[in-house]
Scaffold this motif. Sequence first.
Motif, PDB file in Angstrom:
ATOM      1  N   LEU A 169       0.820  -1.211   0.000  1.00 36.93           N
ATOM      2  CA  LEU A 169       0.000   0.000   0.000  1.00 36.93           C
ATOM      3  C   LEU A 169       0.853   1.259   0.000  1.00 36.93           C
ATOM      4  CD1 LEU A 169      -2.714  -1.260   2.488  1.00 36.93           C
ATOM      5  CD2 LEU A 169      -3.136  -0.533   0.133  1.00 36.93           C
ATOM      6  N   ASN A 170       2.080   1.134  -0.512  1.00 36.76           N
ATOM      7  CA  ASN A 170       2.957   2.298  -0.596  1.00 36.76           C
ATOM      8  C   ASN A 170       2.473   3.237  -1.701  1.00 36.76           C
ATOM      9  OD1 ASN A 170       4.615   1.199   1.394  1.00 36.76           O
ATOM     10  ND2 ASN A 170       5.857   0.092  -0.134  1.00 36.76           N
ATOM     11  N   PRO A 171       2.569   4.540  -1.482  1.00 32.17           N
ATOM     12  CA  PRO A 171       2.140   5.493  -2.517  1.00 32.17           C
ATOM     13  C   PRO A 171       3.198   5.628  -3.606  1.00 32.17           C
ATOM     14  CG  PRO A 171       3.002   6.676  -0.632  1.00 32.17           C
ATOM     15  CD  PRO A 171       3.029   5.213  -0.265  1.00 32.17           C
ATOM     16  N   PRO A 172       2.799   6.027  -4.808  1.00 32.49           N
ATOM     17  CA  PRO A 172       3.773   6.247  -5.880  1.00 32.49           C
ATOM     18  C   PRO A 172       4.785   7.320  -5.486  1.00 32.49           C
ATOM     19  CG  PRO A 172       1.526   6.222  -6.738  1.00 32.49           C
ATOM     20  CD  PRO A 172       1.421   6.241  -5.248  1.00 32.49           C
ATOM     21  N   GLY A 173       6.052   7.018  -5.660  1.00 36.56           N
ATOM     22  CA  GLY A 173       7.098   7.982  -5.346  1.00 36.56           C
ATOM     23  C   GLY A 173       7.266   8.269  -3.872  1.00 36.56           C
ATOM     24  N   GLY A 174       6.591   7.489  -3.027  1.00 33.41           N
ATOM     25  CA  GLY A 174       6.708   7.695  -1.592  1.00 33.41           C
ATOM     26  C   GLY A 174       5.920   8.877  -1.064  1.00 33.41           C
ATOM     27  N   ARG A 175       5.132   9.536  -1.945  1.00 37.22           N
ATOM     28  CA  ARG A 175       4.378  10.721  -1.529  1.00 37.22           C
ATOM     29  C   ARG A 175       2.897  10.371  -1.461  1.00 37.22           C
ATOM     30  NH1 ARG A 175       8.045  12.628  -5.244  1.00 37.22           N
ATOM     31  NH2 ARG A 175       6.475  12.592  -6.897  1.00 37.22           N
ATOM     32  N   GLY A 176       2.328  10.444  -0.257  1.00 38.61           N
ATOM     33  CA  GLY A 176       0.930  10.144  -0.053  1.00 38.61           C
ATOM     34  C   GLY A 176       0.472  10.635   1.297  1.00 38.61           C
ATOM     35  N   PRO A 177      -0.796  10.532   1.611  1.00 40.67           N
ATOM     36  CA  PRO A 177      -1.303  10.997   2.917  1.00 40.67           C
ATOM     37  C   PRO A 177      -0.673  10.201   4.063  1.00 40.67           C
ATOM     38  CG  PRO A 177      -2.973   9.715   1.755  1.00 40.67           C
ATOM     39  CD  PRO A 177      -1.862   9.951   0.780  1.00 40.67           C
TER      40      PRO A 177
END
Length: 532
Positions: A218-226
Amino acid sequence: MDTLKTNVLYYGDNLEILRKYIPDNSIDLVYLDPPFNSKKDYNILFKENGGVESEAQIKAFTDTWHWTQTAENTYYDIVTNGPLKVGQLIGALHDAIGQNDVMAYLVMMTARLIELHRILKPTGSLYLHCDPTASHYLKLVLDQIFGPANFRNEIVWKRFTFHADAKRFGRVSDRLIFYRKGADYIFNRLNASFSDEYITSKFTHFDSDGRQFRLDNLNPPGGRGPIYEFHGVTKPWRFTQDKMLKLEAAGRIYTGSKVAQLKRYLDELPGQAVHELWSDIAPINPQAKERLGYETQKPLALLERIIRASSNEGDVVLDPFCGCGTALVAAQKLNRRWIGIDITHLAITLMRNRLRDSFPGIQFEVIGEPVDLASAKALARQDRYQFQWWALGLIKARPLGEKKKGADKGIDGVIQFIDDASGKAKRAVVQVKSGHVGVNAFRELKAVAAHDALGIFITLEPPTRPMQTEAISAGFYHSPGWDKDYPKMQILTIEELLHGKTVDMPPQTQTSVTFAKAPKVSQKEGEQLRQL
């Protein structure tokens, strides 16, 4: 140039056909599988009753290219009149390679590839099927004709699981070189079914109801997420907290590991995206229903994948070396229009029979075959063997080839049929004459046919009165299956055949075992691939 005709077979040199009949920017997809200089004759093998290998292998085309005056003229035309970069490349290759068979092949192919680029629509694509012996030369040529930026893939088709070669690694693959004509081209992403091995190794989890799934992070793309806390872990997540809670409520989140993961259910996934290594399409095995005995026949599934990926329903698919017609059958099945070209009447006959067997009631046109007595005579003058093969095709007879031994000497073709409960095949033996004929030639066939059911004499010239008398004196063949008498020796003129007359014999639609019969193909049946 006339308006483009589709669902048509052309007999003749594909270079001439392309220039005469196919307009600029009119074709959506070109697939070609040209012969190469492998010092081998490819043959059509026709079905024999009882599974016995055919007594004669009929030469459909000779897989050799030589530096002749034609190659020299084509080379000169490319260098002086072709696209500048193409002419420069061919000139450089000529200097490096010399005037040999490989160079003759490249020159002949270059002339045709220039025409194929011309006829493609801006949204069109080309797939060139070859083996590694020629692929590197052909890619150089294609780069200059299409432009290096329009190269898409070199697809490797693994056609054998195991193949042993002396003193080198076994060759188990072919190449499909894929080019687009322009940047805005048709490409439909395709998915293939997951392999059993992949399912076993990846989909290792089961819900209580038996649904099989694999885990996805469940990691966000590019490490950028809420960023928020979820099941004791604070980190950036792929989804918002609200959506994450909804997924959990729906049973889509797996929490049996240190960090929560997403469930990917097998029954919801479309499969694996098709990549450039095609190892999931097997060659045609000897027992396959689609096998016609044509040595270079490709699997229908292979052509379906290409046509699905690079065309849409109603588009036009062209195969300039169409052999036994697999590309045409695939195009018809997938509701595309098609054009096929081949230089032998043997291939045209095989394709005609295959299309009619596969799609009962299909309508298509054959252009380039004789349509009247004058054009039949012209073909006989041009090429005696092509005339012979064409004439045999008019009565659905199988050619015996150029080398005939023993009792079959003097026979040009046969029609095999089953006419009684024993299931044993019987024969109508056929001889074709394109020149002056007399009673002696007919008597020779009569003697050869003495132990067969029927003797058929096809003649371009009208038969003489003594020949007709000799035919009458031969009496009749009695058919036990139909309880009917048929003339033992029959004379058919080309003019009569062109007006619809044929052999007087038990109905071939029910009794013939002359050709390997292609299975019917449904245009609505389920496919191996899903188009997204």
